[in-house]
Design a protein around this motif. Sequence first.
Motif, PDB file in Angstrom:
ATOM      1  N   GLN A   1       0.818  -1.219   0.000  1.00 31.97           N
ATOM      2  CA  GLN A   1       0.000   0.000   0.000  1.00 31.97           C
ATOM      3  C   GLN A   1       0.855   1.274   0.000  1.00 31.97           C
ATOM      4  OE1 GLN A   1      -3.445  -0.074  -0.469  1.00 31.97           O
ATOM      5  NE2 GLN A   1      -2.833  -2.199  -0.854  1.00 31.97           N
ATOM      6  N   GLN A   2       2.129   1.130  -0.304  1.00 26.32           N
ATOM      7  CA  GLN A   2       2.996   2.301  -0.389  1.00 26.32           C
ATOM      8  C   GLN A   2       2.815   3.014  -1.727  1.00 26.32           C
ATOM      9  OE1 GLN A   2       6.845   0.435   0.241  1.00 26.32           O
ATOM     10  NE2 GLN A   2       6.941   1.271   2.312  1.00 26.32           N
ATOM     11  N   LEU A   3       3.072   4.320  -1.722  1.00 29.02           N
ATOM     12  CA  LEU A   3       3.179   5.053  -2.979  1.00 29.02           C
ATOM     13  C   LEU A   3       4.388   4.542  -3.747  1.00 29.02           C
ATOM     14  CD1 LEU A   3       2.455   8.606  -1.545  1.00 29.02           C
ATOM     15  CD2 LEU A   3       0.960   7.334  -3.092  1.00 29.02           C
ATOM     16  N   VAL A   4       4.274   4.526  -5.073  1.00 28.77           N
ATOM     17  CA  VAL A   4       5.326   3.934  -5.916  1.00 28.77           C
ATOM     18  C   VAL A   4       5.959   5.023  -6.766  1.00 28.77           C
ATOM     19  CG1 VAL A   4       5.833   2.230  -7.689  1.00 28.77           C
ATOM     20  CG2 VAL A   4       4.038   1.774  -5.997  1.00 28.77           C
ATOM     21  N   PRO A   5       7.238   5.290  -6.619  1.00 29.38           N
ATOM     22  CA  PRO A   5       7.911   6.274  -7.485  1.00 29.38           C
ATOM     23  C   PRO A   5       7.838   5.852  -8.946  1.00 29.38           C
ATOM     24  CG  PRO A   5       9.274   5.729  -5.582  1.00 29.38           C
ATOM     25  CD  PRO A   5       8.155   4.746  -5.596  1.00 29.38           C
ATOM     26  N   ASP A   6       7.646   6.808  -9.827  1.00 37.17           N
ATOM     27  CA  ASP A   6       7.610   6.526 -11.256  1.00 37.17           C
ATOM     28  C   ASP A   6       8.958   5.952 -11.679  1.00 37.17           C
ATOM     29  OD1 ASP A   6       7.900   6.893 -14.132  1.00 37.17           O
ATOM     30  OD2 ASP A   6       6.100   8.108 -14.041  1.00 37.17           O
ATOM     31  N   PRO A   7       8.990   4.691 -12.154  1.00 32.07           N
ATOM     32  CA  PRO A   7      10.287   4.056 -12.449  1.00 32.07           C
ATOM     33  C   PRO A   7      11.006   4.642 -13.659  1.00 32.07           C
ATOM     34  CG  PRO A   7       8.483   2.630 -13.120  1.00 32.07           C
ATOM     35  CD  PRO A   7       7.863   3.777 -12.381  1.00 32.07           C
ATOM     36  N   GLU A   8      10.258   5.259 -14.557  1.00 29.13           N
ATOM     37  CA  GLU A   8      10.905   5.874 -15.721  1.00 29.13           C
ATOM     38  C   GLU A   8      11.523   7.223 -15.350  1.00 29.13           C
ATOM     39  OE1 GLU A   8       8.286   6.090 -19.046  1.00 29.13           O
ATOM     40  OE2 GLU A   8       7.942   3.920 -19.114  1.00 29.13           O
ATOM     41  N   ARG A   9      10.790   8.013 -14.552  1.00 29.29           N
ATOM     42  CA  ARG A   9      11.310   9.316 -14.157  1.00 29.29           C
ATOM     43  C   ARG A   9      12.369   9.207 -13.069  1.00 29.29           C
ATOM     44  NH1 ARG A   9       6.331  13.639 -13.867  1.00 29.29           N
ATOM     45  NH2 ARG A   9       5.234  13.043 -15.775  1.00 29.29           N
ATOM     46  N   PHE A  10      12.195   8.217 -12.191  1.00 31.41           N
ATOM     47  CA  PHE A  10      13.093   8.075 -11.046  1.00 31.41           C
ATOM     48  C   PHE A  10      13.601   6.630 -10.985  1.00 31.41           C
ATOM     49  CE2 PHE A  10      10.195  11.559 -10.145  1.00 31.41           C
ATOM     50  CZ  PHE A  10      11.095  12.565  -9.818  1.00 31.41           C
ATOM     51  N   PRO A  11      14.523   6.290 -11.873  1.00 30.60           N
ATOM     52  CA  PRO A  11      14.980   4.890 -11.974  1.00 30.60           C
ATOM     53  C   PRO A  11      15.664   4.381 -10.712  1.00 30.60           C
ATOM     54  CG  PRO A  11      16.366   6.365 -13.281  1.00 30.60           C
ATOM     55  CD  PRO A  11      15.174   7.156 -12.858  1.00 30.60           C
ATOM     56  N   ASN A  12      16.206   5.268  -9.885  1.00 33.41           N
ATOM     57  CA  ASN A  12      16.833   4.857  -8.632  1.00 33.41           C
ATOM     58  C   ASN A  12      15.886   5.011  -7.446  1.00 33.41           C
ATOM     59  OD1 ASN A  12      19.625   4.209  -9.488  1.00 33.41           O
ATOM     60  ND2 ASN A  12      19.610   6.352 -10.149  1.00 33.41           N
ATOM     61  N   GLY A  13      14.617   5.263  -7.748  1.00 30.25           N
ATOM     62  CA  GLY A  13      13.651   5.469  -6.689  1.00 30.25           C
ATOM     63  C   GLY A  13      13.878   6.787  -5.971  1.00 30.25           C
ATOM     64  N   ILE A  14      12.973   7.131  -5.077  1.00 27.35           N
ATOM     65  CA  ILE A  14      13.147   8.355  -4.303  1.00 27.35           C
ATOM     66  C   ILE A  14      14.268   8.177  -3.284  1.00 27.35           C
ATOM     67  CG2 ILE A  14      12.018  10.036  -2.809  1.00 27.35           C
ATOM     68  CD1 ILE A  14      11.020   9.963  -5.731  1.00 27.35           C
ATOM     69  N   SER A  15      14.409   6.980  -2.758  1.00 24.92           N
ATOM     70  CA  SER A  15      15.490   6.718  -1.808  1.00 24.92           C
ATOM     71  C   SER A  15      16.849   6.930  -2.460  1.00 24.92           C
ATOM     72  CB  SER A  15      15.382   5.283  -1.277  1.00 24.92           C
ATOM     73  OG  SER A  15      16.444   5.006  -0.393  1.00 24.92           O
ATOM     74  N   GLY A  16      17.023   6.423  -3.670  1.00 28.29           N
ATOM     75  CA  GLY A  16      18.289   6.614  -4.378  1.00 28.29           C
ATOM     76  C   GLY A  16      18.555   8.071  -4.691  1.00 28.29           C
ATOM     77  N   LEU A  17      17.502   8.794  -5.084  1.00 25.69           N
ATOM     78  CA  LEU A  17      17.650  10.221  -5.341  1.00 25.69           C
ATOM     79  C   LEU A  17      17.991  10.959  -4.053  1.00 25.69           C
ATOM     80  CD1 LEU A  17      17.380  12.772  -7.079  1.00 25.69           C
ATOM     81  CD2 LEU A  17      14.908  12.700  -6.655  1.00 25.69           C
ATOM     82  N   ALA A  18      17.316  10.612  -2.962  1.00 24.66           N
ATOM     83  CA  ALA A  18      17.579  11.266  -1.680  1.00 24.66           C
ATOM     84  C   ALA A  18      19.023  11.053  -1.246  1.00 24.66           C
ATOM     85  CB  ALA A  18      16.621  10.747  -0.615  1.00 24.66           C
TER      86      ALA A  18
END
Length: 411
Positions: free
Chosen positions: A84-101
């Motif tokens: 039930q988590q929100l899912v980062p857009d895999p095309e826009r954020f290939p490393n996820g929000i955690s990777g970007l953070a």
Amino acid sequence: MMLLMKALIFSASTVSALEWADGAGKLPALGWNSWNAYHCDINETLILDAANAMVEFGFQDAGYEYVNLDDCWSVKSGRDSETQQLVPDPERFPNGISGLADQIHALGFKVGIYSSAGTQTCAGYPASIGYESIDAATWAAWGIDCDLGNPNNYVNGTCVDSGDYCPAGYDYTASNSAKRYAVMRDALQAQNRTILYSLCSWGTAGVEQWGNETGNSWRMSDDIQPGFEYVTSILNMNSFIVNDVDFWGRPDADMLEVGNDGLTTAEERTHFAFWAAMKSPLLIGTNLETASADAKSILLNRYLLAFNQDDVFGAPAKPYKWGTNPDYTFNATHPAEFWSGESQAGTVVLMLNTLEDSRNMTAAFAEIPHLDADATYRVLDIWTGEDLGSSSSGVTVEVASHDTAALLFTS
């Protein structure tokens, strides 16, 4: 460990304010936000480019610390069916929000993320109502430092009369709106890291009664647009509620439009000067790579940033004379034009010319709080850094149309 503490902060409304143990939220947030420049057209590369530009052009050194993802970062189809988590857009954020953070943190910044206290975000993406605990825990796991926006895209549910307005004297602290935002506050509070809560109900639902016990900033108006009429309209509204500003809490005048098409350089100076002086959060909303040298210089003005971030004087600048209109006139075109405020550096005075032609404007010491009518002061031009020498009784300067004279007075 619970990082959030409550204390009583005395302002015009005397409300209970949120204090974080690490000091987050005591002063207005400084940072960059994706929405005004890019709206939904965001991706990992663009966000990282913005963070790197903040380093390259000196914004990090000036104190800007948040890099914020606004709407449209998740997939639009819904939540993960199992977690039930929100899912980062895999095309826009290939490393996820955690990777970007992780990459943003490595540059020395904090990371903010947007959600909504409704069933959908402004752009129609999945929102957080009913999932506050899941989302707060997710953001903590991703390394998020600020939950921002949180607009109220959901049926009000607070008052039920035919006009959907609450009766005079209604206690909004007991409203469904206040309760809804408090759910997310409590969910963020339960995490093992500080996540600053910046909320938005566009100044509705009596947010002035409960905003400061819920978050460290709360939007006080509808959305800004890159036009001078929006600057003066928000300034006019905020001039009547600046007594609600102090350490740990402040009405949010919305993100900055400095650097975007629609404002002249003079209008950009007015926009930034008053947002800084009112001690609103200062969130840059432009592409710093393409912003003009003038725009970047305005956003980096060290005197106005120092006033906004003063850790001794929590109160903002306030109007001491309206000018074109009689005092206390509510007017979106010609708001209060003469403002002053105390700081560690001295007394800051702003004089706004709302007219279409240049005019001479006078900062008369006898009218300005914290200045002595019989004293002599050194005067500094906040825009140029030029020492204008010593003056007695007052200072008169020519102010261009829609521009603001910004002066610093010291003994």
